[in-house]
Design a protein around this motif. Structure first.
Motif, PDB file in Angstrom:
ATOM      1  N   GLU A 186      -0.860  -9.114 -50.659  1.00 55.50           N
ATOM      2  CA  GLU A 186      -1.216 -10.139 -51.640  1.00 55.50           C
ATOM      3  C   GLU A 186      -0.059 -10.339 -52.617  1.00 55.50           C
ATOM      4  O   GLU A 186       0.979  -9.683 -52.522  1.00 55.50           O
ATOM      5  CB  GLU A 186      -2.506  -9.728 -52.353  1.00 55.50           C
ATOM      6  CG  GLU A 186      -3.673  -9.584 -51.383  1.00 55.50           C
ATOM      7  CD  GLU A 186      -4.956  -9.099 -52.041  1.00 55.50           C
ATOM      8  OE1 GLU A 186      -5.974  -9.040 -51.319  1.00 55.50           O
ATOM      9  OE2 GLU A 186      -4.954  -8.786 -53.245  1.00 55.50           O
ATOM     10  N   ASP A 192      -7.920 -18.969 -53.733  1.00 52.51           N
ATOM     11  CA  ASP A 192      -7.397 -17.653 -53.377  1.00 52.51           C
ATOM     12  C   ASP A 192      -6.932 -16.866 -54.602  1.00 52.51           C
ATOM     13  O   ASP A 192      -6.347 -15.796 -54.457  1.00 52.51           O
ATOM     14  CB  ASP A 192      -6.203 -17.803 -52.422  1.00 52.51           C
ATOM     15  CG  ASP A 192      -6.561 -18.543 -51.149  1.00 52.51           C
ATOM     16  OD1 ASP A 192      -7.582 -18.185 -50.525  1.00 52.51           O
ATOM     17  OD2 ASP A 192      -5.835 -19.494 -50.793  1.00 52.51           O
ATOM     18  N   CYS A 193      -7.185 -17.400 -55.792  1.00 50.06           N
ATOM     19  CA  CYS A 193      -6.616 -16.807 -57.013  1.00 50.06           C
ATOM     20  C   CYS A 193      -7.607 -15.926 -57.775  1.00 50.06           C
ATOM     21  O   CYS A 193      -8.816 -16.176 -57.790  1.00 50.06           O
ATOM     22  CB  CYS A 193      -6.124 -17.906 -57.943  1.00 50.06           C
ATOM     23  SG  CYS A 193      -4.688 -18.804 -57.325  1.00 50.06           S
ATOM     24  N   HIS A 204      -2.864 -12.908 -57.619  1.00 49.57           N
ATOM     25  CA  HIS A 204      -3.374 -12.359 -58.875  1.00 49.57           C
ATOM     26  C   HIS A 204      -2.488 -12.866 -60.012  1.00 49.57           C
ATOM     27  O   HIS A 204      -1.273 -12.629 -60.013  1.00 49.57           O
ATOM     28  CB  HIS A 204      -3.361 -10.835 -58.824  1.00 49.57           C
ATOM     29  CG  HIS A 204      -4.239 -10.248 -57.765  1.00 49.57           C
ATOM     30  ND1 HIS A 204      -5.458  -9.654 -58.048  1.00 49.57           N
ATOM     31  CD2 HIS A 204      -4.083 -10.171 -56.417  1.00 49.57           C
ATOM     32  CE1 HIS A 204      -6.010  -9.220 -56.921  1.00 49.57           C
ATOM     33  NE2 HIS A 204      -5.192  -9.532 -55.917  1.00 49.57           N
ATOM     34  N   ARG A 226      -4.400 -13.113 -51.415  1.00 50.03           N
ATOM     35  CA  ARG A 226      -4.778 -13.629 -52.728  1.00 50.03           C
ATOM     36  C   ARG A 226      -3.571 -13.636 -53.659  1.00 50.03           C
ATOM     37  O   ARG A 226      -2.580 -12.947 -53.435  1.00 50.03           O
ATOM     38  CB  ARG A 226      -5.895 -12.777 -53.341  1.00 50.03           C
ATOM     39  CG  ARG A 226      -7.209 -12.859 -52.601  1.00 50.03           C
ATOM     40  CD  ARG A 226      -8.299 -12.061 -53.320  1.00 50.03           C
ATOM     41  NE  ARG A 226      -7.995 -10.633 -53.378  1.00 50.03           N
ATOM     42  CZ  ARG A 226      -8.818  -9.724 -53.907  1.00 50.03           C
ATOM     43  NH1 ARG A 226      -9.970 -10.099 -54.422  1.00 50.03           N
ATOM     44  NH2 ARG A 226      -8.493  -8.448 -53.919  1.00 50.03           N
ATOM     45  N   GLY A 259     -13.196 -12.315 -53.301  1.00 50.94           N
ATOM     46  CA  GLY A 259     -12.193 -13.364 -53.218  1.00 50.94           C
ATOM     47  C   GLY A 259     -12.775 -14.695 -53.577  1.00 50.94           C
ATOM     48  O   GLY A 259     -13.877 -14.812 -54.028  1.00 50.94           O
TER      49      GLY A 259
END
Length: 210
Positions: free
Chosen positions: A91, A157-158, A5, A3, A210
């Protein structure tokens, strides 16, 4: 799962303050920057106009004062720990802020994979602001897309963390968002909401979602 972030800075990583306020405190022009901040929040000043007026206000700004503003800012607790945990999970984490890049980029030393701010002239200022380099809310989405491409990820994915209406557009295009010390305008469009002074607690709201 990998992910990305995405963290806002003013009012999000920094509790109840902003880069412009902390810089202005070093110069003794808190009242003047407060007037500009109110005008910006009310939509009376565009980001480029705010920057142009701030450059005039900070005509005598030095690198030492920028460093002092950064070091003395009211940062949330646990920022380095959160970013270290994100990276330990494989990540990514990045900061996207409308604030001056020369302030935002200092967060790279805390472990952010990327840090993007508005492109201001170098300190001490010898050139005017180039309006094309000043970010706005739409630019946050654009930069997020660029980071996704760089890291081989997608918007899906953010995870976004923010506090103000400049974060709302980003919240709308990612599946997970956390309003951090935000008013109801932002909390209402966020998946999670956190009030407090420890980023670890806001980060825990996301968990493995997610």
């Amino acid at each position: 799962m990998t992910r990305l972030h995405l963290f806002d800075l003013d009012g999000t990583l920094m509790y109840g303050s902003a880069a412009a306020i902390e810089i202005s405190r070093q110069l003794g022009v808190e009242r003047e920057i407060d007037e500009l901040e109110r005008g910006f929040a009310a939509g009376e000043l565009t980001p480029p106009r705010f920057a142009a007026l701030a450059v005039e206000l900070w005509a005598d700004l030095t690198e030492a004062q920028v460093a002092a503003a950064f070091e003395g800012a009211p940062w949330l607790s646990g920022i380095r720990e959160v970013w270290a945990d994100i990276q330990a999970r494989g990540e990514r984490c990045a900061v996207i802020s409308l604030s001056p890049g020369f302030f935002v980029e200092r967060l790279l030393t805390w472990g952010a994979d990327a840090a993007h701010g508005s492109l201001w002239p170098a300190v001490p200022f010898r050139e005017p602001v180039n309006p094309a380099g000043i970010l706005d809310a739409a630019a946050k989405v654009r930069i997020a897309d660029e980071l996704c491409e760089k890291f081989g990820l997608s918007r899906g994915d953010c995870v976004a963390y923010g506090d103000s209406m400049s974060d709302a557009r980003l919240f709308e295009v990612v599946p997970v968002s956390v309003a951090v010390n935000a008013d109801h305008h932002v909390r209402d469009v966020a998946v999670h909401a956190y009030t407090g002074r420890d980023l670890r607690e806001a980060y825990e709201l996301v968990g493995s979602q997610g």
